[in-house]
Design a protein around this motif. Structure first.
Motif, PDB file in Angstrom:
ATOM      1  N   ALA A 134      14.630   9.012 -28.637  1.00 41.11           N
ATOM      2  CA  ALA A 134      14.798   7.836 -29.496  1.00 41.11           C
ATOM      3  C   ALA A 134      13.643   7.713 -30.484  1.00 41.11           C
ATOM      4  O   ALA A 134      12.484   7.939 -30.139  1.00 41.11           O
ATOM      5  CB  ALA A 134      14.905   6.568 -28.646  1.00 41.11           C
ATOM      6  N   GLU A 135      13.952   7.319 -31.678  1.00 47.56           N
ATOM      7  CA  GLU A 135      12.942   7.140 -32.717  1.00 47.56           C
ATOM      8  C   GLU A 135      12.135   5.868 -32.480  1.00 47.56           C
ATOM      9  O   GLU A 135      12.691   4.825 -32.142  1.00 47.56           O
ATOM     10  CB  GLU A 135      13.622   7.058 -34.082  1.00 47.56           C
ATOM     11  CG  GLU A 135      12.652   6.989 -35.235  1.00 47.56           C
ATOM     12  CD  GLU A 135      13.353   6.939 -36.575  1.00 47.56           C
ATOM     13  OE1 GLU A 135      12.751   6.405 -37.511  1.00 47.56           O
ATOM     14  OE2 GLU A 135      14.492   7.431 -36.674  1.00 47.56           O
ATOM     15  N   GLY A 136      10.828   5.978 -32.637  1.00 49.60           N
ATOM     16  CA  GLY A 136       9.963   4.812 -32.540  1.00 49.60           C
ATOM     17  C   GLY A 136       9.750   4.279 -31.145  1.00 49.60           C
ATOM     18  O   GLY A 136       9.379   3.128 -30.963  1.00 49.60           O
ATOM     19  N   VAL A 137       9.953   5.130 -30.136  1.00 49.61           N
ATOM     20  CA  VAL A 137       9.825   4.712 -28.740  1.00 49.61           C
ATOM     21  C   VAL A 137       8.701   5.518 -28.077  1.00 49.61           C
ATOM     22  O   VAL A 137       8.688   6.744 -28.143  1.00 49.61           O
ATOM     23  CB  VAL A 137      11.151   4.907 -27.974  1.00 49.61           C
ATOM     24  CG1 VAL A 137      10.986   4.624 -26.503  1.00 49.61           C
ATOM     25  CG2 VAL A 137      12.243   4.030 -28.585  1.00 49.61           C
ATOM     26  N   LEU A 138       7.769   4.824 -27.460  1.00 51.20           N
ATOM     27  CA  LEU A 138       6.690   5.465 -26.703  1.00 51.20           C
ATOM     28  C   LEU A 138       7.145   5.635 -25.261  1.00 51.20           C
ATOM     29  O   LEU A 138       7.658   4.687 -24.649  1.00 51.20           O
ATOM     30  CB  LEU A 138       5.430   4.599 -26.738  1.00 51.20           C
ATOM     31  CG  LEU A 138       4.271   5.074 -25.851  1.00 51.20           C
ATOM     32  CD1 LEU A 138       3.643   6.348 -26.420  1.00 51.20           C
ATOM     33  CD2 LEU A 138       3.231   3.990 -25.692  1.00 51.20           C
ATOM     34  N   VAL A 139       6.939   6.811 -24.727  1.00 47.44           N
ATOM     35  CA  VAL A 139       7.297   7.112 -23.339  1.00 47.44           C
ATOM     36  C   VAL A 139       6.047   7.585 -22.603  1.00 47.44           C
ATOM     37  O   VAL A 139       5.370   8.507 -23.050  1.00 47.44           O
ATOM     38  CB  VAL A 139       8.381   8.213 -23.276  1.00 47.44           C
ATOM     39  CG1 VAL A 139       8.711   8.567 -21.832  1.00 47.44           C
ATOM     40  CG2 VAL A 139       9.626   7.787 -24.033  1.00 47.44           C
ATOM     41  N   VAL A 140       5.737   6.925 -21.506  1.00 46.45           N
ATOM     42  CA  VAL A 140       4.645   7.339 -20.625  1.00 46.45           C
ATOM     43  C   VAL A 140       5.274   7.537 -19.252  1.00 46.45           C
ATOM     44  O   VAL A 140       5.871   6.605 -18.709  1.00 46.45           O
ATOM     45  CB  VAL A 140       3.536   6.257 -20.542  1.00 46.45           C
ATOM     46  CG1 VAL A 140       2.438   6.702 -19.592  1.00 46.45           C
ATOM     47  CG2 VAL A 140       2.977   5.942 -21.929  1.00 46.45           C
ATOM     48  N   ASP A 141       5.166   8.749 -18.715  1.00 46.44           N
ATOM     49  CA  ASP A 141       5.815   8.995 -17.430  1.00 46.44           C
ATOM     50  C   ASP A 141       4.817   9.387 -16.355  1.00 46.44           C
ATOM     51  O   ASP A 141       3.664   9.692 -16.633  1.00 46.44           O
ATOM     52  CB  ASP A 141       6.923  10.042 -17.556  1.00 46.44           C
ATOM     53  CG  ASP A 141       6.427  11.374 -18.092  1.00 46.44           C
ATOM     54  OD1 ASP A 141       5.221  11.684 -17.971  1.00 46.44           O
ATOM     55  OD2 ASP A 141       7.249  12.124 -18.642  1.00 46.44           O
ATOM     56  N   MET A 142       5.284   9.333 -15.119  1.00 44.75           N
ATOM     57  CA  MET A 142       4.484   9.725 -13.955  1.00 44.75           C
ATOM     58  C   MET A 142       5.225  10.857 -13.257  1.00 44.75           C
ATOM     59  O   MET A 142       6.086  10.630 -12.398  1.00 44.75           O
ATOM     60  CB  MET A 142       4.322   8.536 -13.018  1.00 44.75           C
ATOM     61  CG  MET A 142       3.523   8.859 -11.762  1.00 44.75           C
ATOM     62  SD  MET A 142       1.847   9.348 -12.159  1.00 44.75           S
ATOM     63  CE  MET A 142       0.941   8.441 -10.959  1.00 44.75           C
ATOM     64  N   VAL A 184       8.193   1.695 -24.419  1.00 44.77           N
ATOM     65  CA  VAL A 184       7.901   0.625 -25.364  1.00 44.77           C
ATOM     66  C   VAL A 184       8.524   1.008 -26.694  1.00 44.77           C
ATOM     67  O   VAL A 184       8.313   2.119 -27.181  1.00 44.77           O
ATOM     68  CB  VAL A 184       6.386   0.412 -25.559  1.00 44.77           C
ATOM     69  CG1 VAL A 184       6.126  -0.703 -26.571  1.00 44.77           C
ATOM     70  CG2 VAL A 184       5.691   0.119 -24.248  1.00 44.77           C
ATOM     71  N   GLY A 185       9.274   0.074 -27.255  1.00 47.02           N
ATOM     72  CA  GLY A 185       9.883   0.346 -28.549  1.00 47.02           C
ATOM     73  C   GLY A 185      10.632  -0.855 -29.061  1.00 47.02           C
ATOM     74  O   GLY A 185      10.601  -1.930 -28.452  1.00 47.02           O
ATOM     75  N   PRO A 186      11.317  -0.673 -30.183  1.00 47.95           N
ATOM     76  CA  PRO A 186      12.113  -1.771 -30.734  1.00 47.95           C
ATOM     77  C   PRO A 186      13.066  -2.334 -29.675  1.00 47.95           C
ATOM     78  O   PRO A 186      13.709  -1.577 -28.932  1.00 47.95           O
ATOM     79  CB  PRO A 186      12.868  -1.109 -31.886  1.00 47.95           C
ATOM     80  CG  PRO A 186      11.991   0.040 -32.294  1.00 47.95           C
ATOM     81  CD  PRO A 186      11.390   0.529 -30.998  1.00 47.95           C
TER      82      PRO A 186
END
Length: 157
Positions: free
Chosen positions: A99-107, A140-142
């Motif tokens: 997805a555009e403009g979405v921050l992904v932080v994974d574990m 986190v994103g729109p």
């Protein structure tokens, strides 16, 4: 490939006297519901720390209590912690990464399998994307994009 996405709030967007639904960005954490409570808690804490550091304006100012003791700021825009099956979690992560403009932080599971960070990084470097298992993912994103990614997931119980 390193993610260089910048997601955050401009100073004028940090409005702490309105409901969290007013925020332009939405933050959710999705956890594998099958994880034992200790591992789930650890995964959420770790990715939340990284998310807070990565998203400008996410953490608001702190404040004193009645005795004058100061409490550090918290995320003013809120965060929903949701449960998913391993398959649902993998799907949310894949769609969020795309997805555009979405921050992904994974574990990744490998992060909880090693006591030394460099050992985790070595295992991660040898893991094909299709073999990556994660215990939790922070997104986190729109608001509208994040809502689409996590619709029908329930709050973690």
């Amino acid at each position: 490939m390193e993610q260089s996405l910048v997601v955050g709030f401009a100073p004028e967007e940090v409005v702490t006297d309105e409901p969290t639904r007013s925020a332009r960005l939405k933050w959710v954490v999705v956890v594998d519901a099958a994880l034992p409570p200790g591992r789930a808690t650890n995964a959420v804490a770790c990715i939340a720390a990284t998310t807070g550091a990565a998203v400008d304006g996410l953490v608001a100012r702190g404040g004193p209590d009645a005795a004058g003791d100061v409490h550090p700021g918290l995320p003013w825009a809120g965060c929903s912690v949701l449960a998913a099956s391993a398959e649902q979690l993998a799907d949310v992560r894949a769609r969020a990464v795309a997805a555009e403009g979405v921050l992904v932080v994974d574990m990744p599971a490998a992060a909880q399998a090693h006591r030394e960070y460099d050992d985790y990084l070595a295992e991660l470097a040898g893991t094909a994307p299709e073999d990556l298992r994660v215990g939790a993912v922070s997104v986190v994103g729109p608001r509208n994009r994040v809502d689409k990614l996590v619709k029908r997931l329930a709050l973690l119980a």
